[in-house]
Design an enzyme around this catalytic site. Structure first.
Site, PDB file in Angstrom:
ATOM      1  N   GLY A  19      57.013 -54.107  36.784  1.00 37.56           N
ATOM      2  CA  GLY A  19      58.529 -54.129  36.342  1.00 37.56           C
ATOM      3  C   GLY A  19      59.051 -52.829  36.889  1.00 37.56           C
ATOM      4  N   GLY A  84      56.145 -48.923  24.965  1.00 39.16           N
ATOM      5  CA  GLY A  84      57.302 -48.431  25.397  1.00 39.16           C
ATOM      6  C   GLY A  84      58.050 -49.897  25.269  1.00 39.16           C
ATOM      7  N   THR A  86      60.149 -52.953  24.148  1.00 39.39           N
ATOM      8  CA  THR A  86      61.157 -53.251  22.599  1.00 39.39           C
ATOM      9  C   THR A  86      61.255 -54.755  22.598  1.00 39.39           C
ATOM     10  OG1 THR A  86      63.028 -53.287  24.271  1.00 39.39           O
ATOM     11  CG2 THR A  86      62.200 -51.042  23.294  1.00 39.39           C
ATOM     12  N   ASN A 110      62.264 -45.063  22.708  1.00 39.22           N
ATOM     13  CA  ASN A 110      62.822 -44.278  24.027  1.00 39.22           C
ATOM     14  C   ASN A 110      61.988 -43.012  24.043  1.00 39.22           C
ATOM     15  OD1 ASN A 110      64.348 -42.476  25.635  1.00 39.22           O
ATOM     16  ND2 ASN A 110      65.900 -44.203  25.018  1.00 39.22           N
ATOM     17  N   HIS A 141      73.459 -51.522  28.977  1.00 37.87           N
ATOM     18  CA  HIS A 141      72.206 -51.598  29.668  1.00 37.87           C
ATOM     19  C   HIS A 141      72.444 -52.390  30.647  1.00 37.87           C
ATOM     20  CE1 HIS A 141      70.141 -49.385  26.232  1.00 37.87           C
ATOM     21  NE2 HIS A 141      69.230 -49.156  27.475  1.00 37.87           N
ATOM     22  N   LYS A 145      68.495 -56.692  31.372  1.00 45.46           N
ATOM     23  CA  LYS A 145      67.914 -56.581  30.188  1.00 45.46           C
ATOM     24  C   LYS A 145      67.533 -57.621  29.257  1.00 45.46           C
ATOM     25  CE  LYS A 145      67.573 -53.149  26.171  1.00 45.46           C
ATOM     26  NZ  LYS A 145      66.102 -53.017  26.406  1.00 45.46           N
TER      27      LYS A 145
HETATM   28  P1  NAD Z   1      61.077 -55.659  33.478  1.00 43.61           P
HETATM   29  O1  NAD Z   1      61.366 -56.969  33.350  1.00 43.61           O
HETATM   30  O2  NAD Z   1      61.539 -54.948  34.790  1.00 43.61           O
HETATM   31  O3  NAD Z   1      59.352 -55.477  33.677  1.00 43.61           O
HETATM   32  C1  NAD Z   1      58.546 -56.192  32.736  1.00 43.61           C
HETATM   33  C2  NAD Z   1      57.061 -56.310  33.266  1.00 43.61           C
HETATM   34  O4  NAD Z   1      56.083 -57.024  32.524  1.00 43.61           O
HETATM   35  C3  NAD Z   1      57.052 -57.313  34.629  1.00 43.61           C
HETATM   36  O5  NAD Z   1      56.286 -56.967  35.728  1.00 43.61           O
HETATM   37  C4  NAD Z   1      56.412 -58.501  34.112  1.00 43.61           C
HETATM   38  O6  NAD Z   1      55.696 -59.348  34.873  1.00 43.61           O
HETATM   39  C5  NAD Z   1      55.518 -58.112  32.960  1.00 43.61           C
HETATM   40  N1  NAD Z   1      54.966 -59.061  32.017  1.00 43.61           N
HETATM   41  C6  NAD Z   1      55.673 -59.851  31.401  1.00 43.61           C
HETATM   42  N2  NAD Z   1      55.201 -60.806  30.720  1.00 43.61           N
HETATM   43  C7  NAD Z   1      53.887 -60.356  30.595  1.00 43.61           C
HETATM   44  C8  NAD Z   1      52.697 -60.588  30.141  1.00 43.61           C
HETATM   45  N3  NAD Z   1      52.583 -61.683  29.320  1.00 43.61           N
HETATM   46  N4  NAD Z   1      51.356 -59.868  30.718  1.00 43.61           N
HETATM   47  C9  NAD Z   1      51.778 -59.076  31.549  1.00 43.61           C
HETATM   48  N5  NAD Z   1      52.799 -58.571  32.036  1.00 43.61           N
HETATM   49  C10 NAD Z   1      53.920 -59.231  31.850  1.00 43.61           C
HETATM   50  O7  NAD Z   1      61.326 -54.783  32.266  1.00 43.61           O
HETATM   51  P2  NAD Z   1      61.646 -53.184  32.292  1.00 43.61           P
HETATM   52  O8  NAD Z   1      62.924 -52.934  32.611  1.00 43.61           O
HETATM   53  O9  NAD Z   1      60.493 -52.509  33.064  1.00 43.61           O
HETATM   54  O10 NAD Z   1      61.257 -52.967  30.883  1.00 43.61           O
HETATM   55  C11 NAD Z   1      60.074 -53.222  30.095  1.00 43.61           C
HETATM   56  C12 NAD Z   1      60.242 -53.104  28.636  1.00 43.61           C
HETATM   57  O11 NAD Z   1      60.183 -51.691  28.351  1.00 43.61           O
HETATM   58  C13 NAD Z   1      61.303 -53.817  27.746  1.00 43.61           C
HETATM   59  O12 NAD Z   1      60.979 -54.377  26.627  1.00 43.61           O
HETATM   60  C14 NAD Z   1      62.230 -52.521  27.840  1.00 43.61           C
HETATM   61  O13 NAD Z   1      63.343 -52.658  26.851  1.00 43.61           O
HETATM   62  C15 NAD Z   1      61.417 -51.424  27.602  1.00 43.61           C
HETATM   63  N6  NAD Z   1      61.972 -50.165  27.928  1.00 43.61           N
HETATM   64  C16 NAD Z   1      61.727 -49.090  27.044  1.00 43.61           C
HETATM   65  C17 NAD Z   1      62.005 -47.677  27.357  1.00 43.61           C
HETATM   66  C18 NAD Z   1      61.512 -46.832  26.521  1.00 43.61           C
HETATM   67  O14 NAD Z   1      61.453 -45.558  26.665  1.00 43.61           O
HETATM   68  N7  NAD Z   1      60.679 -47.055  25.396  1.00 43.61           N
HETATM   69  C19 NAD Z   1      62.758 -47.652  28.382  1.00 43.61           C
HETATM   70  C20 NAD Z   1      63.116 -48.483  29.282  1.00 43.61           C
HETATM   71  C21 NAD Z   1      62.462 -49.941  29.182  1.00 43.61           C
END
Ligand code: NAD
Length: 263
Positions: A19, A84, A86, A110, A141, A145
């Site tokens: 992701g 991480g 959400t 975050n 965002h 998202k």
């Molecule tokens: P994204 O959709 O680009 O990536 C998500 C990944 O998870 C994909 O590769 C998908 O194949 C994988 N995935 C989904 N279901 C799965 C499962 N059951 N088993 C294994 N892998 C699985 O999303 P992103 O932009 O990378 O964001 C991911 C998460 O992180 C979101 O919840 C986002 O809100 C959060 N996020 C948090 C922060 C932080 O600082 N805490 C920052 C950015 C994003």
């Protein structure tokens, strides 16, 4: 202040590796390869238990639906976990808290230094400005998202609710439409805007009659979240079981932020 980096390369198991955030974590680990090594990646079809076993710590940026399986695998192998991801519901949050009685977990909406400083500033501003100021949180965002409001906006809402002795579940107002009447004092607006490729923007608005204060954070790169998650994983290793957040990792809890000489 220590920047939290380990002296030998930390073996990281990465969930959600393909992701947007997963790719950013891999790129940061490659760039700081003397400190971090991604030794296994977890995708939709991988066997979690096998992957988790080979790492010093697990970092997850995937979807909330996978959290229960991750918690079970990390408990079974007694591995520290950085979440991480959400968008968790109440039961999923309760499961994270329960698992933290057995393993150390950083669960952070975050990972950026700037946003965690915003958390601190928000708490202080709410305390100083007092109840005559209306409170609103606006987040912006990218169009892909999936969850809303963002975990960061939710955390800002929780901080404001705590500062005003309000309830996050009962007093948050998500958007307004129709004849909603005058704004009551005891509510906190939380609004999600979606579009384009915006990495993440959060505004906390304190509005009174005659003046307003706005605290704004804009992220322009996912790198700041990725490096923060890697540092959180290093910080967790050797720590006792418990539920921590990034303010714990950065030492920002209940005290003014230290002047940082290194990012
Ligand atoms: P994204 O959709 O680009 O990536 C998500 C990944 O998870 C994909 O590769 C998908 O194949 C994988 N995935 C989904 N279901 C799965 C499962 N059951 N088993 C294994 N892998 C699985 O999303 P992103 O932009 O990378 O964001 C991911 C998460 O992180 C979101 O919840 C986002 O809100 C959060 N996020 C948090 C922060 C932080 O600082 N805490 C920052 C950015 C994003």
């Amino acid at each position: 202040m220590s920047n939290g980096e380990p002296t030998t390369a930390l073996a990281v198991v990465l969930s959600g590796a393909s992701g947007r955030m997963g790719q950013a974590v891999r790129a940061c680990a490659r760039r700081e390869s003397e400190h971090y090594r991604v030794v296994a990646t977890v995708g939709r079809t991988d066997h979690l238990s096998v992957s988790v076993e080979v790492g010093d710590a697990v970092i997850d940026f995937s979807e909330a639906s996978i959290t229960a399986d991750l918690l079970a695998a990390c408990r079974a192998h007694r591995k520290p976990l950085v979440i991480g991801t959400t968008g968790h519901d109440r039961d999923q949050r309760a499961a994270i808290a329960e698992a933290a009685a057995e393993i150390p977990i950083v669960f952070a909406a975050n990972f950026s230094v700037g946003v965690n400083t915003l958390f601190w500033l928000t708490r202080e501003a709410a305390r100083i400005l007092g109840p005559s100021f209306d409170l609103e949180v606006i987040e912006f965002h990218h169009r892909r998202k999936k969850d809303a409001p963002s975990g960061t906006a939710r955390r800002l809402g929780e901080i404001l609710a705590e500062a005003r002795a309000l309830s996050y579940d009962e007093d948050i107002r998500h958007g307004r439409a129709g004849l909603v009447g005058e704004r009551p004092g005891g509510e906190i607006g939380v609004h999600a805007v979606r579009g384009g490729d915006v990495v993440g923007e959060h505004t906390v608005l304190f509005a009174d009659v005659g003046e307003r204060v706005e605290l704004i954070h804009r992220a322009s790169s996912r790198e700041t979240f990725a490096i923060g998650a890697l540092r959180a994983a290093a910080w967790l290793c050797g720590r006792s079981a418990g539920l921590y957040d990034m303010e714990d990792v950065l030492g920002l809890k209940n005290q003014p932020p230290e002047v940082r000489t290194q990012k």
